[in-house]
Design an enzyme around this catalytic site. Structure first.
Site, PDB file in Angstrom:
ATOM      1  N   GLU A 167       0.820  -1.203   0.000  1.00  0.00           N
ATOM      2  CA  GLU A 167       0.000   0.000   0.000  1.00  0.00           C
ATOM      3  C   GLU A 167       0.852   1.250   0.000  1.00  0.00           C
ATOM      4  OE1 GLU A 167      -2.194  -0.793   3.634  1.00  0.00           O
ATOM      5  OE2 GLU A 167      -1.099   0.795   4.638  1.00  0.00           O
ATOM      6  N   CYS A 178       3.528   8.554   0.528  1.00  0.00           N
ATOM      7  CA  CYS A 178       4.141   7.641   1.490  1.00  0.00           C
ATOM      8  C   CYS A 178       4.257   6.278   0.815  1.00  0.00           C
ATOM      9  CB  CYS A 178       3.278   7.558   2.748  1.00  0.00           C
ATOM     10  SG  CYS A 178       3.935   6.457   4.017  1.00  0.00           S
ATOM     11  N   CYS A 210       7.042  -6.557   7.220  1.00  0.00           N
ATOM     12  CA  CYS A 210       8.192  -6.003   7.936  1.00  0.00           C
ATOM     13  C   CYS A 210       8.571  -6.963   9.051  1.00  0.00           C
ATOM     14  CB  CYS A 210       7.829  -4.630   8.516  1.00  0.00           C
ATOM     15  SG  CYS A 210       9.185  -3.804   9.389  1.00  0.00           S
ATOM     16  N   CYS A 257       7.603  -3.677  15.677  1.00  0.00           N
ATOM     17  CA  CYS A 257       7.105  -2.584  16.521  1.00  0.00           C
ATOM     18  C   CYS A 257       5.651  -2.875  16.903  1.00  0.00           C
ATOM     19  CB  CYS A 257       7.208  -1.252  15.786  1.00  0.00           C
ATOM     20  SG  CYS A 257       8.895  -0.844  15.264  1.00  0.00           S
ATOM     21  N   CYS A 291       2.496  -1.126  15.204  1.00  0.00           N
ATOM     22  CA  CYS A 291       2.463  -1.025  13.742  1.00  0.00           C
ATOM     23  C   CYS A 291       1.838  -2.267  13.127  1.00  0.00           C
ATOM     24  CB  CYS A 291       3.875  -0.825  13.200  1.00  0.00           C
ATOM     25  SG  CYS A 291       3.935  -0.676  11.398  1.00  0.00           S
ATOM     26  N   CYS A 335      -0.714   2.970   8.971  1.00  0.00           N
ATOM     27  CA  CYS A 335       0.177   2.224   8.096  1.00  0.00           C
ATOM     28  C   CYS A 335      -0.042   0.722   8.239  1.00  0.00           C
ATOM     29  CB  CYS A 335       1.625   2.573   8.442  1.00  0.00           C
ATOM     30  SG  CYS A 335       2.835   1.615   7.539  1.00  0.00           S
TER      31      CYS A 335
END
Length: 344
Positions: free
Chosen positions: A93, A106, A113, A117, A120, A334
Site C-alpha cells: 500500500e 508515502c 516487515c 514494533c 504497527c 500504516c
C-alpha cells in the site's frame, strides 16, 4: 527463463546492456528515458527503437509494473490510499497526501516487515520479501499517472524498514534522481528508519542528502525495548551518535518521530529526558497521535496532552510539531489496509 526487468537497471546498466547487445550506447539512454521519464511500461511502445530491436528485447527483457487493486478516497481531506497488486500476487500500500506545497506520497519498501514494533500493523505477519527498485519506482509512477501530476515529496514510511532493504532502496533513490528520468530532488525525499545503526552510517556516506527520520517513540532504552524490539540491538545513545554523524556528513536536519501513547511515553519524565538527549542536536520532533490496531490496545494521548508535550519540548529548545492526521476515515494507519484485504 525469467525475463530481466529493465526498470531495475540504472542508466549506466541500461547503456551497458545495449552495448552487450551490439547496439549503440545511446539506445540505452533512450530506453531509460522511456521507462523513467515517460513512465511507460511496454517495450512495444518504445518507438525510438526499430521493431526488430523491440522484438529482440522482448524475448529476454520486460518492463515490470504493479497495478492499482483499490483506491480509497478520503471524504474529509484529499488523502488517497492505494492498494497495489504486485506481479507475484503480493499486495502493498501507498498513500498520497495533498498539502499546500503539493502532493506527498508515502511509499512502501517491503512486503510486510520484520522489525516487530508493537503499534504497527505492517509487521504483524512478518517480512514476506523485499521490494525491487522497479517495484518501489512503480508505486511513484502509478500514483503520478493516476493523479496526473508530479509528486512534490516522497516519504519512505510505508510498509517495511527501508534500511533493511538497503541496496534496493539506494538504487531506487538514484534512479529516481537521475536527470534522464524523473530528476527528483534528493532533498524532497525522507527515509524513515527504526534505527538500524550501521546502515545509518552507510547512508551518510552515500552522498545523497535525503532527510533522515528516526522512529524513536521513547527516550528510555528499557521502555523503547518494550514497544520496539530493535531497541534490544541498538541503544538510543548509539542511534544518536549515528545521527550526529549523518548531520556532519550531509548538513541535513534529522527528524525524530514520536508516537504519543497515553501513559506510556507522554509523562513528565519522558518530556524531560527527550529534551535532554536531543539538546544541541540539529533536529526536529514530529509527534504522532497513536493509530490503534487490534493487537495493541493502548490508547492515544488526548489532544491537550499532546499539545502540552509539544509546548514543553518547544520551550526546552527542541523544535516540535504535531503530525496532521490525514485520511482518518479510510483506515489511515500504516499497514491496516493491506492486512484487512489479505485477511478478507
Amino acid at each position: 527463463m525469467q525475463k530481466t526487468d529493465l526498470k531495475n537497471l540504472s542508466l549506466r546498466e541500461t547503456k551497458d546492456l545495449f552495448l552487450e547487445l551490439g547496439e549503440k550506447e545511446y539506445r540505452g539512454e533512450q530506453v531509460f528515458n522511456f521507462i523513467h521519464k515517460n513512465m511507460e511500461t511496454s517495450i512495444s511502445k518504445i518507438t525510438a527503437l526499430s521493431k526488430t530491436l523491440r522484438d529482440k528485447l522482448k524475448k529476454n527483457y520486460t518492463i515490470g509494473d504493479i497495478s492499482i487493486l483499490e483506491r480509497y478516497d478520503s471524504k474529509i481531506d484529499d488523502t488517497k490510499k492505494y492498494l497495489f497488486l504486485l506481479e507475484d500476487g503480493n499486495i502493498i500500500e501507498s498513500v498520497a497526501m495533498k498539502y499546500k506545497y503539493g502532493i506527498s506520497a508515502c511509499i512502501s519498501t517491503q512486503v510486510g516487515c520484520r522489525m516487530g514494533c508493537v503499534f504497527c500493523a505492517s509487521t504483524k505477519e512478518g517480512l514476506v520479501r523485499n521490494l525491487t527498485p522497479g517495484e518501489i519506482l512503480s508505486e511513484v509512477y502509478n500514483i503520478q499517472k493516476d493523479l496526473n501530476t508530479k509528486l512534490s515529496n516522497i516519504v519512505l514510511m510505508g510498509s517495511g524498514e527501508p534500511l533493511d532493504n538497503y541496496e534496493n532502496v539506494i538504487k531506487f533513490l538514484n534512479i529516481l534522481h537521475d536527470s534522464k528520468g524523473q530528476n527528483f530532488g534528493y532533498r524532497n525525499v525522507t527515509l524513515s528508519t527504526c534505527g538500524v545503526v550501521p546502515k545509518i552510517y552507510k547512508l551518510a556516506d552515500e552522498d545523497i542528502p535525503i532527510t533522515l527520520s528516526i522512529s524513536l517513540h521513547s527516550p528510555f532504552d528499557e521502555e523503547r525495548k518494550k514497544i520496539m524490539p530493535i531497541g534490544n540491538k541498538y541503544k538510543i545513545e548509539e542511534i544518536l551518535a549515528a545521527c550526529y554523524y549523518y548531520i556532519e556528513k550531509t548538513n541535513r536536519r534529522v527528524t525524530f518521530e514520536y508516537t504519543v501513547i497515553n501513559g506510556v511515553n507522554d509523562r513528565k519524565e519522558d518530556l524531560e529526558e527527550l529534551s535532554r538527549i536531543l539538546k544541541g542536536l540539529l533536529c526536529h520532533v514530529n509527534l504522532i497521535p497513536l493509530n490503534p490496531i487490534e493487537e495493541y490496545n493502548k490508547i492515544k494521548a488526548n489532544g491537550n496532552a499532546i499539545k502540552e508535550f509539544k509546548d514543553g519540548l518547544n520551550q526546552n529548545g527542541i523544535a516540535t510539531t504535531v503530525r496532521r492526521e490525514m485520511g482518518s476515515d479510510i483506515n489511515a494507519a500504516c499497514g491496516q489496509l493491506r492486512r484487512k484485504y489479505v485477511k478478507g
